[in-house]
Design an enzyme around this catalytic site. Structure first.
Site, PDB file in Angstrom:
ATOM      1  CB  ALA A  14      -0.931  -0.011   1.208  1.00  0.00           C
ATOM      2  CB  SER A  41       3.557  -6.309   1.262  1.00  0.00           C
ATOM      3  OG  SER A  41       2.507  -5.523   1.719  1.00  0.00           O
ATOM      4  CD  GLU A 112      -4.508 -18.277  -1.375  1.00  0.00           C
ATOM      5  OE1 GLU A 112      -4.961 -17.468  -0.543  1.00  0.00           O
ATOM      6  OE2 GLU A 112      -3.387 -18.155  -1.895  1.00  0.00           O
ATOM      7  CG  HIS A 226      -2.552 -18.092   7.757  1.00  0.00           C
ATOM      8  ND1 HIS A 226      -2.301 -19.440   7.573  1.00  0.00           N
ATOM      9  CD2 HIS A 226      -2.660 -17.558   6.514  1.00  0.00           C
ATOM     10  CE1 HIS A 226      -2.252 -19.688   6.266  1.00  0.00           C
ATOM     11  NE2 HIS A 226      -2.476 -18.563   5.605  1.00  0.00           N
ATOM     12  NE  ARG A 272      -6.355 -17.185   5.139  1.00  0.00           N
ATOM     13  CZ  ARG A 272      -5.628 -16.289   4.529  1.00  0.00           C
ATOM     14  NH1 ARG A 272      -5.439 -15.101   5.083  1.00  0.00           N
ATOM     15  NH2 ARG A 272      -5.069 -16.551   3.381  1.00  0.00           N
ATOM     16  CG  HIS A 329      -2.387 -13.989   8.380  1.00  0.00           C
ATOM     17  ND1 HIS A 329      -1.083 -14.085   7.960  1.00  0.00           N
ATOM     18  CD2 HIS A 329      -3.147 -13.896   7.247  1.00  0.00           C
ATOM     19  CE1 HIS A 329      -1.042 -14.058   6.633  1.00  0.00           C
ATOM     20  NE2 HIS A 329      -2.275 -13.923   6.181  1.00  0.00           N
ATOM     21  NE  ARG A 364      -6.369 -10.244   4.563  1.00  0.00           N
ATOM     22  CZ  ARG A 364      -5.636 -11.253   4.086  1.00  0.00           C
ATOM     23  NH1 ARG A 364      -5.909 -11.799   2.905  1.00  0.00           N
ATOM     24  NH2 ARG A 364      -4.627 -11.707   4.786  1.00  0.00           N
TER      25      ARG A 364
END
Ligand code: SIN
Length: 514
Positions: A14, A41, A112, A226, A272, A329, A364
């Site tokens: 970002a 990232s 995923e 995660h 998740r 995570h 997310r």
């Protein structure tokens, strides 16, 4: 006193995508605590989700994002992410970013958790974040100054307007730098927990500084764990991407029994939070959990980063089993922003994980975070490029600061409290214990008005960790339901969300009109 058109704090996707977007006509300073490549990232393995396949549609990506987010998402933000995201990825490819291809020369799309179909672009096998960061480092021009190993200790705000930042460099010398715009792109707060996939630099600094600056923060109770961190003898050795399960790996216990079988319609690729809680339960029963990778041919070619992690940890992949445990995570909440990164403080912006646009809801969706960085950096750049008034703002004193020393805990104490009481599962009793711990510190007089300019970097980091731990704990106590990344064992109603139709009618309407 130096002045820049824009100061960006952080060096993840970002931050660098914002810098690359605005540097044509603006002077930009990027300040980062570690080196330019020390960010979450850079560690991102799996990839970036986008509906570039002809068989895919943005509406399906929208639906998956809202389902994973347990319908707590802001629909306008999700729509922007998935529609603009596809265009931004296509443009990135045109500009020279290379993603991995299949044998026919088409971009290979991975699968995923909670995605209806493969739509994850990846680069370098499982080095997508590292490759993207390299791509943007090469794209920032000479108008961008990069200041590494420097901590921004506070944002200078007068009359609800951000005017500059205080920094502490390698020699701990404090310095003030003014900027017409201040952008926080510091990532989340993984390192305030003792098991995390995050870089150790990610201690919630942007969140805490924004709080001290008077900005609104929102949804902090939604913390994503995660499911599969490489976990050996009580220590986390890094991330094992969800893409591994996307290629067919399954979670098994030490007897080889599949632990996700029959627990959720998507089994090993369930959202998740569901997988992380299941692994946590099995481990709490005294059983180890492994990723069985025996069905993945050419594992080391597809996942070179993970192969190296496993080998550096002294394990052999010949066993076809990778020991895993969940860890912190991603933070879905953050500094409240509009769809252009604007916070409640004038000229203070937030982008990427530190921001909360509402795009992720309560949880997310996998591989939506690099996409968020790209899409919202462009949104923010549109605002930053607009001409501003008072371009030669002079330094004004802020009278809020109080000179004092603070009593602060050790880093490890904070991390243990967070994992134990504010972790994958929470309840009122545990949360109150955490609150009591944090209040010993935040209740010291003038805790949030301290003149941190005189603090060491380590002290500022502890102040930030206490602040963010306290804020997350308070938010978690307040939300008396279980939803996505926030699971209250005293309000375990989450199962009703699983059974819910995939898209509630209010969101269906949104899909129909657009
Ligand atoms: C992963 O590769 O599993 C992590 C990527 C993400 O968090 O979306």
């Amino acid at each position: 006193m130096s002045q820049y058109d824009c100061i960006i704090v952080g060096s993840g996707i970002a931050a660098l995508a914002t810098a690359a977007e605005i540097c044509e006509k603006m002077s930009v300073l990027v300040i980062t605590k570690g080196s330019i490549r020390d960010s979450n990232s850079s560690l991102a393995q799996g990839g970036v989700a986008a509906t570039i396949s002809k068989r895919d549609h943005w509406k399906a990506h929208f639906e998956d994002t809202c389902y994973a987010g347990r319908f707590h998402n802001l629909p306008e933000a999700v729509e922007l992410l998935v529609q603009q995201g596809k265009l931004d990825i296509e443009q990135l490819i045109q500009n020279g970013m290379t993603f991995d291809k299949d044998a026919n020369g088409h971009i290979h799309l991975g699968m995923e958790g909670a995605h209806q179909q493969p739509r994850i672009l990846h680069a370098g096998g499982d080095a997508t974040g590292r490759k993207l960061i390299q791509f943007f480092i090469e794209r920032v021009n000479k108008n961008v100054t990069i200041m590494e190993h420097t901590m921004v200790t506070d944002i200078h705000v007068v009359d609800n307007r951000a005017l500059g930042v205080w920094i502490s460099g390698e020699n701990q010398q404090e310095r003030y730098i003014s900027g017409k715009h201040i952008v926080l792109a510091t990532g989340g707060c993984g390192a305030i927990f003792d098991v995390t996939s995050n870089s150790p630099f990610v201690t919630g600094d942007g969140l805490a500084m924004a709080y001290r600056a008077g900005a609104s923060l929102v949804d902090l109770e939604f913390t994503q764990f995660h499911p599969t961190l490489l976990y050996i003898e009580g220590t986390c050795k890094g991330l094992v991407s969800e893409a591994v399960r996307g290629e067919g790996a399954v979670l098994v216990d030490d007897e080889g029994r599949r632990i996700m079988k029959g627990l959720h319609p998507l089994e090993d690729l369930a959202p998740r939070d569901v997988v992380a809680r299941t692994i946590q339960k099995v481990r709490a029963d005294g059983r180890e959990v492994y990723l069985d990778i025996s069905m993945i041919s050419q594992f080391s070619e597809r996942f070179p980063t993970i192969t190296k992690l496993v080998s550096n940890a002294g394990l052999s992949l010949d066993r076809k089993k990778i020991p895993v445990a969940p860890g912190m995570h991603f933070l879905m909440g953050g500094i409240r922003t509009d769809l252009f990164g604007r916070t409640s403080v004038e000229r203070l912006y937030a982008v990427g994980e530190v921001a909360c646009t509402g795009v992720h809801g309560a949880n997310r969706l996998a591989s939506n975070s690099l996409l968020e960085g790209l899409v919202f950096a462009k949104q923010l750049a549109n605002v930053l490029r607009q001409p501003t008034r008072d371009s030669n703002e002079k330094f004004k004193e802020n009278n809020k600061y109080v000179m004092k020393t603070l009593h602060l805990p050790k880093k490890m104490e904070i991390q243990q409290i967070m994992s134990r009481y504010v972790g994958i599962e929470r309840d009122e009793t545990g949360l109150r214990k955490a609150l009591h711990f944090f209040e010993q510190y935040v209740n010291q007089t003038s805790f949030f008005q301290c003149n941190v300019k005189r603090f060491t970097k380590e002290e500022v980091e502890l102040l930030n960790m206490v602040t963010v731990g306290w804020l997350i704990t308070k938010a978690a106590l307040k939300r008396t339901e279980s939803r996505g990344g926030h699971f209250r064992t005293d309000y375990p109603n989450e199962v009703s969300h699983w059974l819910q139709k995939r898209i509630p009618s209010s969101l269906k309407q949104q899909l129909e009109v657009s």
